[in-house]
Write an enzyme that holds these catalytic residues in place. Structure first.
Site, mmCIF file in Angstrom:
data_model
loop_
_atom_site.group_PDB
_atom_site.id
_atom_site.type_symbol
_atom_site.label_atom_id
_atom_site.label_comp_id
_atom_site.label_asym_id
_atom_site.label_seq_id
_atom_site.Cartn_x
_atom_site.Cartn_y
_atom_site.Cartn_z
ATOM 1 N N HIS A 162 0.819 -1.205 0.000
ATOM 2 C CA HIS A 162 0.000 0.000 0.000
ATOM 3 C C HIS A 162 0.859 1.264 0.000
ATOM 4 C CE1 HIS A 162 -2.951 -3.014 0.957
ATOM 5 N NE2 HIS A 162 -3.899 -2.141 0.768
ATOM 6 N N ILE B 163 1.281 0.715 19.872
ATOM 7 C CA ILE B 163 0.684 -0.555 19.448
ATOM 8 C C ILE B 163 -0.341 -0.201 18.377
ATOM 9 C CG2 ILE B 163 -0.635 -2.574 20.158
ATOM 10 C CD1 ILE B 163 2.274 -2.347 21.287
ATOM 11 N N ASP C 211 -3.494 -2.728 11.997
ATOM 12 C CA ASP C 211 -3.993 -2.293 10.690
ATOM 13 C C ASP C 211 -4.357 -3.558 9.931
ATOM 14 O OD1 ASP C 211 -4.426 -1.374 8.126
ATOM 15 O OD2 ASP C 211 -2.441 -0.493 7.851
ATOM 16 N N MET C 212 -5.650 -3.830 9.803
ATOM 17 C CA MET C 212 -6.048 -5.106 9.207
ATOM 18 C C MET C 212 -7.270 -4.963 8.315
ATOM 19 S SD MET C 212 -7.921 -7.054 12.398
ATOM 20 C CE MET C 212 -8.805 -8.189 11.319
ATOM 21 N N TRP D 169 -16.506 -16.789 9.029
ATOM 22 C CA TRP D 169 -17.767 -16.030 9.084
ATOM 23 C C TRP D 169 -17.629 -14.745 9.902
ATOM 24 C CZ3 TRP D 169 -16.949 -20.996 10.807
ATOM 25 C CH2 TRP D 169 -16.803 -21.152 12.180
#
Length: 361
Positions: free
Chosen positions: A46, A172, A175-176, A227
């Site tokens: 990114h 801390i 980033d997901m 899920w």
């Protein structure tokens, strides 16, 4: 093949590429900083890898270089802006700055942004809050690029979510995406000729696989937590669209203009010392992180860390040895800096763009 390029060379070349695209000196400086810093800290998917695609979107008219965020509503500690399809990096930086300013006044600040474009590395804005001394939370919605659990076709965005804790001994920062791997990360592994460390999606026959190219071809990336990941993704989409009074992922699908064009984003900043003193809260954070890091690794020689802790080491190494760049991507950036405009982004195989084109036909 990856090569290493000195930081100053990368920054100046990327900045020149942005100037060639028509950005102003100030815009090019800020955008080059975000892209270069992302790759410096090991997030090339990114960072530099996104420069050619940004150029493509500017050429297509999907990013308005002259647009600026416009305030359309405000209530107490909350503001809402229309991004007018401006440069996503600049819109996002502005909005987190506003959230921080509101938090300084109210203890907490929230800015909702609609009608914006790709923010590149979402964690940049969580880091921005942490560096200002605030807990930062941000997320975005996207067009559908991930199957809902139980489906075999894309039905929801992978809607990245970020949170940063301003720990003085090292922030801390999580980033997901809501997928096991973002498409940009698949592109990084494919370009390097590597398999994923863990299965990241399904191939065209429905088999779970670690082959990044097979996952890009099928469009069936794996939701994080199965899920749970797709459930979180749809919830984040709905919340962002409501808070910003903007488009949902389904609206983006119907408009079919490419990754994140017209999306909604949320930026939160929170003063961590509202109900406790700084010294004790910092000590509490240090104790908790130390306890987590001290847990037994799952293999001999392994090392447990909390998210964001390895960033400083990655930054230091890349600053000393040079930023890791894919050779093909670097050539594209050099071409852009030289004023060549017919450049296509190969960093992600553009599964999303291919799906967009199919919908248009």
């Amino acid at each position: 093949m990856s090569i290493r390029i000195p930081y100053d060379t990368v920054f100046s070349t990327v900045k020149q590429a942005f100037l060639q695209m028509g950005l102003s000196e100030e815009q090019a400086q800020q955008c080059a900083g975000i892209h270069t810093e992302s790759s410096l800290e090991g997030i090339e998917s990114h960072g530099l890898n996104r420069v050619p695609r940004f150029a493509e979107y500017v050429q297509k008219g999907w990013v308005d270089l002259n647009a600026r965020p416009e305030l359309v509503g405000a209530k107490g500690a909350v503001e809402n802006y229309d991004g007018h399809l401006g440069i996503g990096v600049l819109n996002a930086t502005f909005c987190m700055d506003r959230a921080i300013a509101l938090a300084k006044e109210h203890g907490i600040g929230c800015v909702a942004l609609k009608n914006t474009t790709h923010w590149m590395r979402g964690g940049s804005y969580a880091w921005q809050a942490a560096q200002a001394g605030f807990i930062g939370i941000s997320w975005t919605n996207t067009e559908s690029c991930m199957p809902m659990w139980g489906s075999k076709e894309p039905g929801v965005g992978n809607n990245p979510f970020c949170i940063a804790i301003p720990r003085k001994n090292g922030p801390i920062v999580l980033d997901m995406a809501m997928s096991q791997y973002a498409y940009g990360k698949l592109g990084v592994y494919r370009l390097a000729g590597k398999q994923l460390p863990f299965p990241g999606g399904f191939d065209k026959d429905g088999n779970l696989t670690s082959d990044p190219g097979a996952i890009e071809a099928s469009g069936r990336i794996l939701p994080t937590g199965y899920w749970k990941g797709s459930g979180m993704a749809i919830a984040l989409d709905l919340a962002a669209a409501a808070m910003a009074n903007g488009r949902t992922g389904a609206d983006l699908d119907r408009e079919a203009r490419g990754s994140c064009t017209g999306c909604c984003q949320i930026f939160l900043a929170y003063d961590p010392y509202l109900f406790g003193d700084e010294e004790s809260i910092q000590a509490r954070w240090d104790d908790r992180v130390a306890a987590a890091d001290a847990t037994a690794p799952d293999r001999e020689g392994g090392h447990v860390t909390c998210p964001g802790e390895r960033t400083a080491a990655t930054r230091a190494r890349n600053m000393a040895e040079g930023i890791v760049v894919d050779e093909q991507i670097w050539q594209q950036i050099l071409d852009l800096a030289a004023g060549k405009t017919d450049v296509k982004d190969i960093s992600s195989a553009c599964v999303l763009d291919n799906m967009t084109e199919e919908k248009k036909q």
